[in-house]
Every structure is written in structure tokens, then in C-alpha cells.
Motif scaffolding. Structure first.
Motif, PDB file in Angstrom:
ATOM      1  N   GLU A 185      -3.987  -1.466  -5.518  1.00 23.42           N
ATOM      2  CA  GLU A 185      -4.596  -0.145  -5.641  1.00 23.42           C
ATOM      3  C   GLU A 185      -3.998   0.825  -4.641  1.00 23.42           C
ATOM      4  N   ALA A 186      -3.820   0.376  -3.392  1.00 24.10           N
ATOM      5  CA  ALA A 186      -3.230   1.239  -2.365  1.00 24.10           C
ATOM      6  C   ALA A 186      -1.780   1.555  -2.694  1.00 24.10           C
ATOM      7  N   TRP A 187      -1.052   0.562  -3.191  1.00 21.06           N
ATOM      8  CA  TRP A 187       0.351   0.757  -3.603  1.00 21.06           C
ATOM      9  C   TRP A 187       0.444   1.837  -4.674  1.00 21.06           C
ATOM     10  N   TYR A 188      -0.393   1.726  -5.682  1.00 19.79           N
ATOM     11  CA  TYR A 188      -0.367   2.704  -6.773  1.00 19.79           C
ATOM     12  C   TYR A 188      -0.767   4.097  -6.277  1.00 19.79           C
ATOM     13  N   ASN A 189      -1.806   4.153  -5.474  1.00 19.08           N
ATOM     14  CA  ASN A 189      -2.266   5.448  -4.976  1.00 19.08           C
ATOM     15  C   ASN A 189      -1.212   6.125  -4.114  1.00 19.08           C
ATOM     16  N   TYR A 190      -0.515   5.340  -3.299  1.00 15.39           N
ATOM     17  CA  TYR A 190       0.524   5.928  -2.447  1.00 15.39           C
ATOM     18  C   TYR A 190       1.673   6.496  -3.271  1.00 15.39           C
ATOM     19  N   PHE A 191       2.200   5.703  -4.195  1.00 16.22           N
ATOM     20  CA  PHE A 191       3.354   6.159  -4.961  1.00 16.22           C
ATOM     21  C   PHE A 191       3.002   7.221  -6.004  1.00 16.22           C
ATOM     22  N   SER A 192       1.746   7.285  -6.406  1.00 16.04           N
ATOM     23  CA  SER A 192       1.367   8.302  -7.394  1.00 16.04           C
ATOM     24  C   SER A 192       0.974   9.634  -6.752  1.00 16.04           C
ATOM     25  N   THR A 193       0.603   9.598  -5.444  1.00 19.81           N
ATOM     26  CA  THR A 193       0.174  10.835  -4.787  1.00 19.81           C
ATOM     27  C   THR A 193       1.097  11.278  -3.651  1.00 19.81           C
ATOM     28  N   GLY A 194       1.777  10.312  -3.032  1.00 17.43           N
ATOM     29  CA  GLY A 194       2.600  10.639  -1.867  1.00 17.43           C
ATOM     30  C   GLY A 194       1.780  10.833  -0.599  1.00 17.43           C
ATOM     31  N   ASN A 195       0.486  10.576  -0.665  1.00 11.37           N
ATOM     32  CA  ASN A 195      -0.398  10.744   0.486  1.00 11.37           C
ATOM     33  C   ASN A 195      -0.177   9.596   1.465  1.00 11.37           C
ATOM     34  N   SER A 196       0.242   9.917   2.683  1.00 11.18           N
ATOM     35  CA  SER A 196       0.574   8.875   3.659  1.00 11.18           C
ATOM     36  C   SER A 196      -0.633   8.033   4.060  1.00 11.18           C
ATOM     37  N   ASN A 197      -1.836   8.545   3.868  1.00 11.02           N
ATOM     38  CA  ASN A 197      -3.024   7.745   4.184  1.00 11.02           C
ATOM     39  C   ASN A 197      -3.047   6.465   3.355  1.00 11.02           C
ATOM     40  N   PHE A 198      -2.578   6.562   2.137  1.00 13.44           N
ATOM     41  CA  PHE A 198      -2.559   5.380   1.273  1.00 13.44           C
ATOM     42  C   PHE A 198      -1.490   4.380   1.720  1.00 13.44           C
ATOM     43  N   PHE A 199      -0.416   4.894   2.342  1.00 12.55           N
ATOM     44  CA  PHE A 199       0.611   3.989   2.856  1.00 12.55           C
ATOM     45  C   PHE A 199       0.018   3.098   3.951  1.00 12.55           C
ATOM     46  N   PHE A 200      -0.765   3.703   4.844  1.00 12.63           N
ATOM     47  CA  PHE A 200      -1.360   2.926   5.926  1.00 12.63           C
ATOM     48  C   PHE A 200      -2.464   2.011   5.410  1.00 12.63           C
ATOM     49  N   LYS A 201      -3.166   2.443   4.368  1.00  8.51           N
ATOM     50  CA  LYS A 201      -4.134   1.547   3.740  1.00  8.51           C
ATOM     51  C   LYS A 201      -3.421   0.354   3.123  1.00  8.51           C
ATOM     52  N   LEU A 202      -2.253   0.622   2.555  1.00 13.07           N
ATOM     53  CA  LEU A 202      -1.443  -0.443   1.968  1.00 13.07           C
ATOM     54  C   LEU A 202      -1.056  -1.462   3.030  1.00 13.07           C
ATOM     55  N   LEU A 203      -0.587  -0.981   4.163  1.00 14.66           N
ATOM     56  CA  LEU A 203      -0.200  -1.892   5.246  1.00 14.66           C
ATOM     57  C   LEU A 203      -1.385  -2.723   5.733  1.00 14.66           C
ATOM     58  N   GLN A 204      -2.546  -2.109   5.767  1.00 12.64           N
ATOM     59  CA  GLN A 204      -3.726  -2.802   6.277  1.00 12.64           C
ATOM     60  C   GLN A 204      -4.195  -3.927   5.364  1.00 12.64           C
TER      61      GLN A 204
END
Length: 218
Positions: A185-204
Motif C-alpha cells: 500500500e505504501a509502495w503504491y501510494n508513493y509512486f502514484s502521488t510522489g508524496n515523500s511521506n509515503f516513501f518513509f512509511k514504505l521504509l518503516q
């Protein structure tokens, strides 16, 4: 082991398979107990094909070498050459693979190819529009199952329009069960929005060793 067969043909739309091939090959976001997955390129001959972007791809195997079982996934990318007779064998294989419990993903022009053998007449699906399917596939009669979405997954048939490669990839990854659900979910949200918050959620969502390796990729 699960095997993803990526069908390669001249004028293949490079970008449509980029998300899925990169993530499956790198395994950078895989969960700890992810099943083993390999990728093989497959075609009607061993002759190298030229993608739309001008890259040459030499197939790993022939259509006849595809193993038809529930652990096989066949991906059919878009291309301008789907109407050529030499591609007919892989379309027949796609029906056989679905019948034994395998997964088939078709995007853009490949949706017309599977429509031509009736696969879209009994599965919920999408494409580049109903009119697109009707124009290029006179036998298409699945209008009541058409969904106006970028990608649709139904009973192991995953279809997408030309702009749906990200969601298509997400649905394929989900079917493989190689990501944790919150990672996907975080992966999709990051690549679909470009919002860096999702990148850090992805890492977590990743084990600590993977997080430290990927923290510089943003």
C-alpha cells in the motif's frame, strides 16, 4: 517456485512492464518469507525483439516451454504488433494457463488480443475504453463486464489500459504474495502521488536491514 513469463514482441511498450519487472527482479521490498519468484522472457522465437524504446531483448525461452500450472504468471505487454499471426500461439496459451489456475496479465494492446479469444466476455476487465475493444475486436461482447478503472483483477485475469501500469503492477504483486500488505500500500501510494511521506512509511514497513539499505533511494 513461481515463474513470471513476460512475453516479448516487437514494439513492446517498455514502460508498461517497468514497475513489475524492477520490483520482482530486485526483491528490494519483499517480505521475509516471500515465495521464490523468477522472471523469464518468452517469445515465438529466440530471435531478439526491438522494444518501442529501441532496446533489444533476447528471449530466455519459447512459448512451448511455458509450464502450465498455478505457479505460472504470464504477462502480456502492449505493442503495435499484436495482430501479427506469429503471436497467436501465446494467446492460446493464456487461455490454457487460466484454465489450470495460472495468472494472466494483459495491458493496453494485449487486452485486444485476449478479447479476440473471448477471455473478456466472462471476466470483469478494463482496457483503453469499450470503444477501443469494439473497434479492434468485432467479436467482443463483454461490455457488461467492462469497468472504467485503470486496472482490474478478476479470477486471475488482470487487465489494464495504457495508463494503468502502476495499479496493474500492484495487483500482480498482490497476487504473488511477495510484499506485506502495508508495504504494498505504501509502495503504491508513493509512486502514484510522489508524496515523500509515503516513501518513509514504505521504509518503516521493512525489516531494519532492508530499511538501512534503501534509505538513500528517495
Amino acid at each position: 517456485m513461481k515463474t513470471i513469463y513476460v512475453y516479448v514482441l516487437d514494439t513492446l511498450a517498455d514502460w508498461e512492464i517497468g514497475y513489475i519487472t524492477a520490483e520482482i527482479n530486485s526483491k528490494r521490498f519483499f517480505k521475509r518469507d516471500a515465495p521464490l519468484v523468477q522472471i523469464k522472457t518468452v517469445s515465438y522465437s529466440k530471435k531478439a525483439i526491438s522494444t518501442m524504446g529501441g532496446f533489444k531483448i533476447a528471449p530466455d525461452c519459447l512459448v512451448e516451454e511455458i509450464i502450465l500450472n498455478e505457479d505460472s504468471i504470464l504477462l502480456l505487454p502492449g505493442a503495435d504488433t499484436w495482430n501479427e499471426q506469429k503471436n497467436s500461439k501465446i494467446i492460446s496459451i493464456s487461455r490454457e494457463l487460466l484454465s489450470v489456475g495460472g495468472t494472466v496479465g494483459a495491458i493496453c494492446g494485449a487486452t485486444v488480443a485476449v478479447a479476440n479469444i473471448g477471455l473478456l466476455n466472462d471476466h470483469s476487465h478494463t482496457s483503453n475504453g469499450i470503444e477501443f475493444l469494439e473497434m479492434f475486436c468485432p467479436s467482443y461482447s463483454g461490455q457488461n463486464l467492462y469497468l472504467n478503472q485503470s486496472s482490474v483483477s478478476d479470477n486471475k485475469l488482470i487487465t489494464a489500459g495504457s495508463t494503468g501500469s502502476l495499479l496493474w503492477s500492484k495487483q500482480i504483486i498482490e497476487s504473488l504474495d511477495v510484499f506485506e500488505s502495508d508495504t504494498l500500500e505504501a509502495w503504491y501510494n508513493y509512486f502514484s502521488t510522489g508524496n515523500s511521506n509515503f516513501f518513509f512509511k514504505l521504509l518503516q514497513t521493512l525489516p531494519s536491514n532492508q530499511e538501512s539499505e534503501l534509505s538513500g533511494e528517495q
